[in-house]
Write a protein that holds these residues in place. Structure first.
Motif: not given
Length: 96
Positions: A85-96
């Motif tokens: 879940n943390e990884l998915m949140g991180t990827i979402t933030k990183f790809t904005k």
């Protein structure tokens, strides 16, 4: 789980990239002070975006191959779910 830059990251290489980016940013500042052509400035901004994205990609890749992989291999389903879940949140933030 330890929360720091994984040893697999080449810290010196990342620092070298970041110093290069820092120099590019200072170069843009000089270009603006010298009232250089807007298109030239925008090209340099694009180069900085690309360079910082590369640094982020390297750190993200090593995080997945290190921290996330290690957690999944540990077999603790609750912790694994949290890390994913943390990884998915991180990827979402990183790809904005």
């Amino acid at each position: 789980m330890e929360r720091k830059l994984a040893e697999s990251n080449d810290k010196e290489a990342l620092i070298k990239r970041l110093k290069r980016i820092e120099g590019q940013v200072k170069g843009i500042q000089n270009m603006i002070e010298e009232e250089r052509y807007c298109v030239d400035i925008l090209v340099q901004i694009s180069a900085i975006r690309s360079a910082i994205n590369k640094v982020g990609t390297i750190v993200l890749e090593n995080h997945i191959k290190g921290c996330v992989s290690h957690t999944i291999k540990s077999g603790n389903e609750e912790v694994t779910e949290d890390v994913i879940n943390e990884l998915m949140g991180t990827i979402t933030k990183f790809t904005k």
